[in-house]
Design an enzyme around this catalytic site. Structure first.
Site, PDB file in Angstrom:
ATOM      1  N   HIS A 283       1.639   4.280  -2.977  1.00  0.00           N
ATOM      2  CA  HIS A 283       1.563   5.740  -2.850  1.00  0.00           C
ATOM      3  C   HIS A 283       2.836   6.396  -3.382  1.00  0.00           C
ATOM      4  O   HIS A 283       2.793   7.340  -4.181  1.00  0.00           O
ATOM      5  CB  HIS A 283       1.406   6.143  -1.381  1.00  0.00           C
ATOM      6  CG  HIS A 283       0.024   6.000  -0.839  1.00  0.00           C
ATOM      7  ND1 HIS A 283      -1.074   6.548  -1.443  1.00  0.00           N
ATOM      8  CD2 HIS A 283      -0.425   5.376   0.290  1.00  0.00           C
ATOM      9  CE1 HIS A 283      -2.159   6.262  -0.733  1.00  0.00           C
ATOM     10  NE2 HIS A 283      -1.792   5.551   0.319  1.00  0.00           N
TER      11      HIS A 283
ATOM     12  N   HIS B 145       0.836  -1.207   0.000  1.00  0.00           N
ATOM     13  CA  HIS B 145       0.000   0.000   0.000  1.00  0.00           C
ATOM     14  C   HIS B 145       0.873   1.260   0.000  1.00  0.00           C
ATOM     15  O   HIS B 145       0.677   2.164  -0.824  1.00  0.00           O
ATOM     16  CB  HIS B 145      -0.916  -0.023   1.233  1.00  0.00           C
ATOM     17  CG  HIS B 145      -1.867   1.135   1.313  1.00  0.00           C
ATOM     18  ND1 HIS B 145      -3.187   1.042   0.941  1.00  0.00           N
ATOM     19  CD2 HIS B 145      -1.688   2.428   1.703  1.00  0.00           C
ATOM     20  CE1 HIS B 145      -3.772   2.206   1.102  1.00  0.00           C
ATOM     21  NE2 HIS B 145      -2.887   3.066   1.578  1.00  0.00           N
ATOM     22  N   GLU B 146       1.849   1.312   0.916  1.00  0.00           N
ATOM     23  CA  GLU B 146       2.671   2.521   1.042  1.00  0.00           C
ATOM     24  C   GLU B 146       3.598   2.700  -0.154  1.00  0.00           C
ATOM     25  O   GLU B 146       3.806   3.824  -0.627  1.00  0.00           O
ATOM     26  CB  GLU B 146       3.485   2.476   2.346  1.00  0.00           C
ATOM     27  CG  GLU B 146       2.649   2.429   3.618  1.00  0.00           C
ATOM     28  CD  GLU B 146       1.631   3.550   3.723  1.00  0.00           C
ATOM     29  OE1 GLU B 146       1.871   4.640   3.164  1.00  0.00           O
ATOM     30  OE2 GLU B 146       0.581   3.334   4.341  1.00  0.00           O
TER      31      GLU B 146
ATOM     32  N   ASP C 216      -7.547   7.633   2.561  1.00  0.00           N
ATOM     33  CA  ASP C 216      -7.122   8.052   1.218  1.00  0.00           C
ATOM     34  C   ASP C 216      -8.327   8.379   0.349  1.00  0.00           C
ATOM     35  O   ASP C 216      -8.332   9.374  -0.382  1.00  0.00           O
ATOM     36  CB  ASP C 216      -6.301   6.939   0.547  1.00  0.00           C
ATOM     37  CG  ASP C 216      -5.053   6.579   1.324  1.00  0.00           C
ATOM     38  OD1 ASP C 216      -4.492   7.486   1.969  1.00  0.00           O
ATOM     39  OD2 ASP C 216      -4.643   5.408   1.290  1.00  0.00           O
TER      40      ASP C 216
END
Length: 393
Positions: free
Chosen positions: A208, A204-205, A280
């Site tokens: 980004h 996920h990170e 988000d």
């Protein structure tokens, strides 16, 4: 000269007439000591717009405000008395309070620019033992948007971190960690995280960070971590390298795309999605809706304001006010918001699919180290490798 200071809430009492009486007493004292200065802090407590009380009846706060208006600019001569006031909610003050003759000047205090932040950092680091590697100019550039109170907090946190580690000086690393604490909260290393959660957070990170790096208008990645901070399971921090006052439409679209990069990475790399993208999605939707309703950036609806002045309702003034938006326009706003989000999400997924191999490499490194600096991430994103370094302590 004499300086009288009082809080706006000091005037307001549950007993009828006490507030107006206190205003009269304050000005009587000031007249006896003229020339003098009166400073009213948080004046919105007593200076809120009249006629907004619900249920009718005698409003003690309005009587206090009326007395204050009379004292400031009535028939009486008050030469030699200067009145200053401060508030964070100038939008809800009564118009009569702001007209010339009462408050002639309004001074907006904005967040400091890079030069201001450097000067503020010098003040808050004056009596602190800084190591030779500390560069206040670099810190000022990496703290865009912070207020003086935030910068004070950064230096205090850095002092505490240095003291906990038995250091006699504050090093640059301590200040960088304190910035992360102020922005995202302290690390929660004691929190038990399952391997599955850790893996999902890593993808996920990195999603980004990868999407943000591939887009021209996103801020540079400062740090990626899968150590829980605050309420987040992991954090990707992007810090602007300048103080831009104007934000372009394309930059807003790129920010929405970066916000959705984490969810896109989960869907493409893990072939599933989870609940971790809730903040988000909220942020992306909020930006998209503001683009349409406030900033006039919609191609279909044009440069028109559709009642998006504020996220909060000032009860009494706004409760009974019509939104001025028809059902047809409201539907168009919803459809356009969804179209912006879907276009940005498709763009994020495309970037993830084109960089699968790099993402796998970075996730592997992040999983091992738990924290990657912005420079380390950029080396890996360019196809390079990191030298053997100690893992995050």
């Amino acid at each position: 000269m004499p300086f009288f200071t009082i809080s706006g809430s000091d005037f307001v009492e549950m007993f009828v007439g006490v507030g107006a009486s206190r205003v009269r007493d304050l000005f009587d004292t000031a007249k006896k000591n003229a020339p003098c200065i009166i400073f009213i802090d948080e004046i919105d407590a007593v200076g809120r717009q009249r006629g907004t009380g619900l249920g009718g009846g005698n409003d003690e706060r309005e009587q206090t405000l009326n007395q204050l208006l009379v004292e400031m600019d009535g028939f009486n001569d008050h030469q030699g008395i200067i009145i200053l006031a401060a508030t964070n909610r100038v939008d809800i003050l009564d118009p009569a309070l702001l007209r010339p003759g009462r408050f002639d000047r309004q001074i907006m205090v904005h967040v400091p620019d890079v030069r201001g932040r450097e000067e503020i950092l010098k003040v808050h680091s004056k009596n602190k033992p800084l190591a030779d590697d500390v560069d206040l100019n670099v810190i000022a550039k990496s703290t865009a948007g912070m207020t003086g109170a935030d910068l004070s907090n950064v230096m205090n946190e850095a002092s505490l971190l240095a003291a906990r580690n038995r250091k006699k000086q504050i090093h640059m690393k301590d200040i960088e960690e304190s910035i992360m604490r102020v922005l995202a909260g302290p690390q929660k290393k004691s929190m038990l995280v399952t391997e599955d959660d850790k893996r999902i957070t890593a993808y996920h990170e990195v999603g980004h960070a990868m999407v943000g790096t591939m887009l021209p208008n996103c801020d540079p990645v400062h740090e990626i971590t899968i150590i829980p901070r605050g309420t987040a399971a992991g954090v990707t921090i992007s810090i602007p390298d300048n103080d831009n006052n104007h934000v372009s439409r394309q930059k807003l679209l790129d920010e929405i795309t970066m916000s959705l990069g984490g969810r896109a990475s989960e869907e493409v790399m893990l072939e599933d999605i989870c609940t971790g993208a809730v903040s988000d999605i909220q942020r992306a939707t909020k930006i998209a809706r503001k683009m349409i309703t406030e900033w006039g950036m919609s191609e279909k609806l044009g440069p028109v304001n559709y009642g998006g002045d504020s996220d909060e309702v000032f009860i009494g003034k706004d409760l009974m006010k019509s939104s001025g938006v028809s059902e047809t326009i409201a539907t168009e706003i919803d459809n356009e918001t969804r179209d912006i989000i879907e276009d940005c999400y498709a763009k994020a997924k495309k970037i993830i699919e084109e960089n699968r191999d790099k993402i796998e490499l970075i996730v592997k490194e992040l999983y091992k180290r738990e924290v990657l600096t912005g420079d380390q991430f950029r080396i890996l994103a360019a196809g390079g490798t990191l030298e053997d370094e100690p893992q995050a302590a």
